[in-house]
Design a protein around this motif. Structure first.
Motif, PDB file in Angstrom:
ATOM      1  N   GLY A 263      70.648 136.779 119.939  1.00 18.33           N
ATOM      2  CA  GLY A 263      71.470 135.779 119.263  1.00 18.33           C
ATOM      3  C   GLY A 263      71.430 134.442 119.968  1.00 18.33           C
ATOM      4  N   TYR A 264      71.593 134.452 121.281  1.00 16.44           N
ATOM      5  CA  TYR A 264      71.536 133.193 122.041  1.00 16.44           C
ATOM      6  C   TYR A 264      70.171 132.523 121.908  1.00 16.44           C
ATOM      7  N   MET A 265      69.116 133.309 121.990  1.00 21.09           N
ATOM      8  CA  MET A 265      67.774 132.749 121.873  1.00 21.09           C
ATOM      9  C   MET A 265      67.544 132.157 120.480  1.00 21.09           C
ATOM     10  N   SER A 266      67.961 132.883 119.457  1.00 17.59           N
ATOM     11  CA  SER A 266      67.777 132.414 118.084  1.00 17.59           C
ATOM     12  C   SER A 266      68.539 131.128 117.827  1.00 17.59           C
ATOM     13  N   VAL A 267      69.799 131.094 118.235  1.00 21.52           N
ATOM     14  CA  VAL A 267      70.623 129.898 118.028  1.00 21.52           C
ATOM     15  C   VAL A 267      70.075 128.733 118.848  1.00 21.52           C
ATOM     16  N   GLY A 268      69.598 128.997 120.050  1.00 24.51           N
ATOM     17  CA  GLY A 268      69.022 127.936 120.875  1.00 24.51           C
ATOM     18  C   GLY A 268      67.765 127.340 120.263  1.00 24.51           C
ATOM     19  N   ILE A 269      66.874 128.198 119.799  1.00 29.63           N
ATOM     20  CA  ILE A 269      65.635 127.715 119.176  1.00 29.63           C
ATOM     21  C   ILE A 269      65.953 126.954 117.892  1.00 29.63           C
ATOM     22  N   LEU A 270      66.861 127.497 117.078  1.00 31.22           N
ATOM     23  CA  LEU A 270      67.261 126.805 115.858  1.00 31.22           C
ATOM     24  C   LEU A 270      67.889 125.452 116.188  1.00 31.22           C
ATOM     25  N   GLY A 271      68.718 125.403 117.224  1.00 28.38           N
ATOM     26  CA  GLY A 271      69.350 124.152 117.631  1.00 28.38           C
ATOM     27  C   GLY A 271      68.337 123.082 117.989  1.00 28.38           C
ATOM     28  N   VAL A 272      67.274 123.474 118.662  1.00 29.44           N
ATOM     29  CA  VAL A 272      66.210 122.517 119.005  1.00 29.44           C
ATOM     30  C   VAL A 272      65.571 121.965 117.733  1.00 29.44           C
ATOM     31  N   PHE A 273      65.264 122.842 116.771  1.00 26.58           N
ATOM     32  CA  PHE A 273      64.662 122.399 115.512  1.00 26.58           C
ATOM     33  C   PHE A 273      65.600 121.478 114.738  1.00 26.58           C
ATOM     34  N   VAL A 274      66.868 121.854 114.638  1.00 24.41           N
ATOM     35  CA  VAL A 274      67.839 121.042 113.883  1.00 24.41           C
ATOM     36  C   VAL A 274      68.008 119.668 114.521  1.00 24.41           C
ATOM     37  N   CYS A 275      68.217 119.637 115.832  1.00 24.20           N
ATOM     38  CA  CYS A 275      68.386 118.345 116.520  1.00 24.20           C
ATOM     39  C   CYS A 275      67.127 117.494 116.420  1.00 24.20           C
ATOM     40  N   ALA A 276      65.967 118.105 116.554  1.00 29.63           N
ATOM     41  CA  ALA A 276      64.711 117.360 116.459  1.00 29.63           C
ATOM     42  C   ALA A 276      64.519 116.796 115.049  1.00 29.63           C
ATOM     43  N   GLY A 277      64.782 117.596 114.044  1.00 30.06           N
ATOM     44  CA  GLY A 277      64.585 117.156 112.663  1.00 30.06           C
ATOM     45  C   GLY A 277      65.503 116.012 112.273  1.00 30.06           C
ATOM     46  N   TRP A 278      66.799 116.176 112.516  1.00 35.39           N
ATOM     47  CA  TRP A 278      67.746 115.126 112.122  1.00 35.39           C
ATOM     48  C   TRP A 278      67.568 113.874 112.972  1.00 35.39           C
ATOM     49  N   SER A 279      67.260 114.031 114.254  1.00 36.87           N
ATOM     50  CA  SER A 279      67.017 112.855 115.101  1.00 36.87           C
ATOM     51  C   SER A 279      65.783 112.095 114.638  1.00 36.87           C
ATOM     52  N   ALA A 280      64.719 112.822 114.334  1.00 34.26           N
ATOM     53  CA  ALA A 280      63.486 112.175 113.869  1.00 34.26           C
ATOM     54  C   ALA A 280      63.715 111.458 112.549  1.00 34.26           C
ATOM     55  N   LEU A 281      64.463 112.072 111.637  1.00 34.50           N
ATOM     56  CA  LEU A 281      64.745 111.418 110.359  1.00 34.50           C
ATOM     57  C   LEU A 281      65.567 110.149 110.568  1.00 34.50           C
ATOM     58  N   LEU A 282      66.572 110.229 111.404  1.00 32.99           N
ATOM     59  CA  LEU A 282      67.410 109.050 111.684  1.00 32.99           C
ATOM     60  C   LEU A 282      66.589 107.934 112.310  1.00 32.99           C
TER      61      LEU A 282
ATOM     62  N   PHE B 278      61.877 120.182 107.970  1.00 33.86           N
ATOM     63  CA  PHE B 278      63.119 120.474 107.261  1.00 33.86           C
ATOM     64  C   PHE B 278      63.004 121.720 106.397  1.00 33.86           C
ATOM     65  N   GLY B 279      61.814 122.066 105.933  1.00 34.84           N
ATOM     66  CA  GLY B 279      61.630 123.336 105.249  1.00 34.84           C
ATOM     67  C   GLY B 279      61.901 124.503 106.188  1.00 34.84           C
ATOM     68  N   ILE B 280      61.402 124.389 107.418  1.00 42.10           N
ATOM     69  CA  ILE B 280      61.671 125.418 108.432  1.00 42.10           C
ATOM     70  C   ILE B 280      63.162 125.485 108.739  1.00 42.10           C
ATOM     71  N   ILE B 281      63.779 124.318 108.908  1.00 40.20           N
ATOM     72  CA  ILE B 281      65.205 124.259 109.244  1.00 40.20           C
ATOM     73  C   ILE B 281      66.049 124.845 108.125  1.00 40.20           C
ATOM     74  N   TYR B 282      65.736 124.491 106.882  1.00 38.61           N
ATOM     75  CA  TYR B 282      66.565 124.930 105.753  1.00 38.61           C
ATOM     76  C   TYR B 282      66.671 126.451 105.679  1.00 38.61           C
ATOM     77  N   GLY B 283      65.537 127.128 105.691  1.00 38.49           N
ATOM     78  CA  GLY B 283      65.571 128.579 105.613  1.00 38.49           C
ATOM     79  C   GLY B 283      66.116 129.232 106.875  1.00 38.49           C
ATOM     80  N   SER B 284      65.739 128.718 108.026  1.00 39.07           N
ATOM     81  CA  SER B 284      66.141 129.318 109.299  1.00 39.07           C
ATOM     82  C   SER B 284      67.620 129.138 109.584  1.00 39.07           C
ATOM     83  N   HIS B 285      68.151 127.976 109.242  1.00 41.07           N
ATOM     84  CA  HIS B 285      69.562 127.690 109.484  1.00 41.07           C
ATOM     85  C   HIS B 285      70.439 128.726 108.786  1.00 41.07           C
ATOM     86  N   GLN B 286      70.129 129.009 107.539  1.00 46.99           N
ATOM     87  CA  GLN B 286      70.926 129.986 106.804  1.00 46.99           C
ATOM     88  C   GLN B 286      70.709 131.399 107.321  1.00 46.99           C
ATOM     89  N   GLN B 287      69.472 131.744 107.580  1.00 47.00           N
ATOM     90  CA  GLN B 287      69.183 133.114 107.997  1.00 47.00           C
ATOM     91  C   GLN B 287      69.823 133.435 109.346  1.00 47.00           C
TER      92      GLN B 287
END
Length: 194
Positions: free
Chosen positions: A87-106, A140-149
C-alpha cells in the motif's frame, strides 16, 4: 450471505457511520480529485491540437489505462511484501505520477507561449510542439486509471464487511462525481488555467 434491500434511512445511517472513520475522511480529498482530469484535459486537448491529433490523444488516453491497471494490480496484489508495504509503495508511486502530471501541466500552461496562441488549426502530431503536450496526455491517462484503482484498493483495506464496502463504493462514486461537477463548472465559467 443473503442481503436484503436497505431503506433510504438505513443507507444514510451506513454513510454516516463510515464518515465517522477518520481514515475515510482523509480519503475524501483523494476521492474528490480522482476524476478532475476529465474536466481539464479535453479543454486543453481541444484548444491546442488539431482534429486528428485530438482523436489520437483520446484513444491513447484510454488505451494507456490498460497497462496502467495491470501495473497497479502488480503493485497492490502481487509484490512479495506485506499488505501495508504494498500500500505504501503503491500510494508513493501514484503520488509521484500525480504530482509530476499536475505540475507539468501547470508549468506548461503558465510558461509556454504556444499554449496561449497555438498555430491556426492546432498542433498536429507531425509538428515539433507535439511531444511534450502529448506526453502529458499519456501521463494523465496513466494517472486517471491508477488514481481510482489504487484509491479504491486503499479504501477497501479498511474493512472486509461487504455492506461497508458497498457504502465505500457509493461514497467513492458520489464524491468523485462532485469533483468532476466542480471541474466542469469551472470550465463553463471559463476560469483561466494560468
Amino acid at each position: 450471505a443473503a442481503f436484503h434491500t436497505l431503506s433510504m434511512k438505513e443507507e444514510m445511517i451506513g454513510v454516516g457511520r463510515v464518515l465517522r472513520d477518520y481514515r475515510v475522511l482523509l480519503m475524501l480529498e483523494v476521492i474528490f480529485s480522482c476524476e478532475l482530469v476529465l474536466g481539464i484535459l479535453p479543454s486543453v486537448n481541444g484548444r491546442y491540437f488539431d482534429l486528428r491529433t485530438r482523436g489520437m490523444n483520446n484513444v491513447i488516453f484510454y488505451l494507456v489505462q490498460l497497462p496502467a491497471s495491470v501495473g497497479c494490480a502488480l503493485l497492490t496484489d502481487h509484490l512479495p511484501f506485506g499488505r501495508r508495504m504494498r500500500g505504501y509503495m503503491s500510494v508513493g508511486i501514484l503520488g509521484v505520477f500525480v504530482c509530476a502530471g499536475w505540475s507539468a501541466l501547470l508549468i506548461w500552461v503558465s510558461v509556454d507561449s504556444t499554449w496561449a496562441a497555438p498555430p491556426e488549426g492546432g498542433v498536429d502530431w507531425t509538428d515539433s510542439q507535439f511531444g511534450g503536450p502529448f506526453f502529458l496526455s499519456l501521463l494523465f491517462g496513466i494517472i486517471y486509471g491508477s488514481h481510482q484503482q489504487i484509491g479504491m484498493w486503499v479504501l477497501g483495506t479498511f474493512t472486509n464487511e461487504p455492506r461497508v464496502l458497498a457504502v465505500y463504493g457509493g461514497l467513492w462514486k458520489g464524491v468523485a462525481a462532485a469533483g468532476v461537477a466542480v471541474q466542469f463548472g469551472m470550465a463553463a465559467a471559463e476560469v483561466i488555467y494560468q
